[in-house]
Design a protein around this motif. Sequence first.
Motif, PDB file in Angstrom:
ATOM      1  N   MET A 120      56.705  41.888  42.919  1.00  0.00           N
ATOM      2  CA  MET A 120      55.660  42.842  43.259  1.00  0.00           C
ATOM      3  C   MET A 120      55.336  43.689  42.019  1.00  0.00           C
ATOM      4  N   ASN A 121      54.065  43.772  41.688  1.00  0.00           N
ATOM      5  CA  ASN A 121      53.627  44.546  40.537  1.00  0.00           C
ATOM      6  C   ASN A 121      52.699  45.651  41.016  1.00  0.00           C
ATOM      7  N   GLY A 122      53.246  46.845  41.180  1.00  0.00           N
ATOM      8  CA  GLY A 122      52.467  47.967  41.692  1.00  0.00           C
ATOM      9  C   GLY A 122      51.241  48.273  40.863  1.00  0.00           C
ATOM     10  N   ALA A 123      51.343  48.138  39.541  1.00  0.00           N
ATOM     11  CA  ALA A 123      50.204  48.433  38.669  1.00  0.00           C
ATOM     12  C   ALA A 123      49.070  47.441  38.935  1.00  0.00           C
ATOM     13  N   LYS A 124      49.390  46.171  39.039  1.00  0.00           N
ATOM     14  CA  LYS A 124      48.363  45.165  39.291  1.00  0.00           C
ATOM     15  C   LYS A 124      47.692  45.411  40.638  1.00  0.00           C
ATOM     16  N   GLU A 125      48.487  45.742  41.643  1.00  0.00           N
ATOM     17  CA  GLU A 125      47.924  46.015  42.971  1.00  0.00           C
ATOM     18  C   GLU A 125      46.972  47.203  42.930  1.00  0.00           C
ATOM     19  N   ILE A 126      47.347  48.241  42.203  1.00  0.00           N
ATOM     20  CA  ILE A 126      46.489  49.426  42.105  1.00  0.00           C
ATOM     21  C   ILE A 126      45.218  49.098  41.329  1.00  0.00           C
ATOM     22  N   LEU A 127      45.346  48.380  40.213  1.00  0.00           N
ATOM     23  CA  LEU A 127      44.158  48.003  39.441  1.00  0.00           C
ATOM     24  C   LEU A 127      43.224  47.135  40.276  1.00  0.00           C
ATOM     25  N   ASP A 128      43.797  46.218  41.048  1.00  0.00           N
ATOM     26  CA  ASP A 128      42.978  45.380  41.931  1.00  0.00           C
ATOM     27  C   ASP A 128      42.278  46.229  42.989  1.00  0.00           C
ATOM     28  N   LYS A 129      42.972  47.216  43.504  1.00  0.00           N
ATOM     29  CA  LYS A 129      42.386  48.130  44.497  1.00  0.00           C
ATOM     30  C   LYS A 129      41.225  48.896  43.870  1.00  0.00           C
ATOM     31  N   TRP A 130      41.429  49.392  42.660  1.00  0.00           N
ATOM     32  CA  TRP A 130      40.362  50.118  41.968  1.00  0.00           C
ATOM     33  C   TRP A 130      39.163  49.213  41.721  1.00  0.00           C
ATOM     34  N   MET A 131      39.413  47.964  41.321  1.00  0.00           N
ATOM     35  CA  MET A 131      38.315  47.024  41.095  1.00  0.00           C
ATOM     36  C   MET A 131      37.528  46.806  42.384  1.00  0.00           C
ATOM     37  N   PHE A 132      38.232  46.627  43.481  1.00  0.00           N
ATOM     38  CA  PHE A 132      37.584  46.428  44.777  1.00  0.00           C
ATOM     39  C   PHE A 132      36.753  47.652  45.150  1.00  0.00           C
ATOM     40  N   GLU A 133      37.335  48.844  44.984  1.00  0.00           N
ATOM     41  CA  GLU A 133      36.637  50.074  45.352  1.00  0.00           C
ATOM     42  C   GLU A 133      35.344  50.261  44.552  1.00  0.00           C
ATOM     43  N   GLN A 134      35.344  49.822  43.303  1.00  0.00           N
ATOM     44  CA  GLN A 134      34.175  50.005  42.444  1.00  0.00           C
ATOM     45  C   GLN A 134      33.228  48.810  42.472  1.00  0.00           C
ATOM     46  N   GLY A 135      33.641  47.741  43.121  1.00  0.00           N
ATOM     47  CA  GLY A 135      32.797  46.554  43.193  1.00  0.00           C
ATOM     48  C   GLY A 135      32.813  45.731  41.915  1.00  0.00           C
ATOM     49  N   PHE A 136      33.876  45.871  41.134  1.00  0.00           N
ATOM     50  CA  PHE A 136      34.006  45.109  39.893  1.00  0.00           C
ATOM     51  C   PHE A 136      34.664  43.766  40.184  1.00  0.00           C
ATOM     52  N   SER A 137      34.315  42.782  39.353  1.00  0.00           N
ATOM     53  CA  SER A 137      34.929  41.468  39.524  1.00  0.00           C
ATOM     54  C   SER A 137      35.848  41.108  38.360  1.00  0.00           C
ATOM     55  N   THR A 138      35.865  41.941  37.307  1.00  0.00           N
ATOM     56  CA  THR A 138      36.733  41.648  36.161  1.00  0.00           C
ATOM     57  C   THR A 138      37.479  42.907  35.712  1.00  0.00           C
ATOM     58  N   TYR A 139      38.609  42.660  35.068  1.00  0.00           N
ATOM     59  CA  TYR A 139      39.362  43.779  34.500  1.00  0.00           C
ATOM     60  C   TYR A 139      38.589  44.410  33.346  1.00  0.00           C
ATOM     61  N   LYS A 140      37.752  43.630  32.678  1.00  0.00           N
ATOM     62  CA  LYS A 140      36.938  44.164  31.586  1.00  0.00           C
ATOM     63  C   LYS A 140      36.015  45.263  32.106  1.00  0.00           C
ATOM     64  N   GLU A 141      35.402  45.036  33.252  1.00  0.00           N
ATOM     65  CA  GLU A 141      34.532  46.056  33.851  1.00  0.00           C
ATOM     66  C   GLU A 141      35.326  47.320  34.176  1.00  0.00           C
ATOM     67  N   LEU A 142      36.507  47.139  34.747  1.00  0.00           N
ATOM     68  CA  LEU A 142      37.340  48.287  35.089  1.00  0.00           C
ATOM     69  C   LEU A 142      37.768  49.033  33.838  1.00  0.00           C
ATOM     70  N   ALA A 143      38.138  48.299  32.798  1.00  0.00           N
ATOM     71  CA  ALA A 143      38.552  48.929  31.540  1.00  0.00           C
ATOM     72  C   ALA A 143      37.417  49.770  30.968  1.00  0.00           C
ATOM     73  N   GLU A 144      36.210  49.238  30.974  1.00  0.00           N
ATOM     74  CA  GLU A 144      35.056  49.987  30.475  1.00  0.00           C
ATOM     75  C   GLU A 144      34.830  51.247  31.308  1.00  0.00           C
ATOM     76  N   TYR A 145      34.969  51.117  32.613  1.00  0.00           N
ATOM     77  CA  TYR A 145      34.801  52.261  33.518  1.00  0.00           C
ATOM     78  C   TYR A 145      35.809  53.369  33.193  1.00  0.00           C
ATOM     79  N   LEU A 146      37.030  52.949  32.876  1.00  0.00           N
ATOM     80  CA  LEU A 146      38.092  53.914  32.567  1.00  0.00           C
ATOM     81  C   LEU A 146      38.058  54.372  31.105  1.00  0.00           C
TER      82      LEU A 146
END
Length: 69
Positions: free
Chosen positions: A1-27
């Motif tokens: 279990m990787n809590g960080a990955k689960e949280i990042l995936d949750k954040w991606m879902f909440e923002q409607g992102f499909s890639t980690y690159k989008e999330l990284a740019e957002y952050l």
Amino acid sequence: MNGAKEILDKWMFEQGFSTYKELAEYLGTKPATLDAWKQRKEIPEKAVSKYNFLNSNKETKLKLTEFPP
């Protein structure tokens, strides 16, 4: 279990992102930084606070007490 990955995936879902690159740019960080967080299984408290700040008008805040140790 990787809590960080689960949280990042949750954040991606909440923002409607499909890639980690989008999330990284957002952050305001690089995708490699997110990879490091997943590898360490830990997201810095500063990043959690930033995500909460960016979403202060939304119901998507992650309480620090919910963050896995």
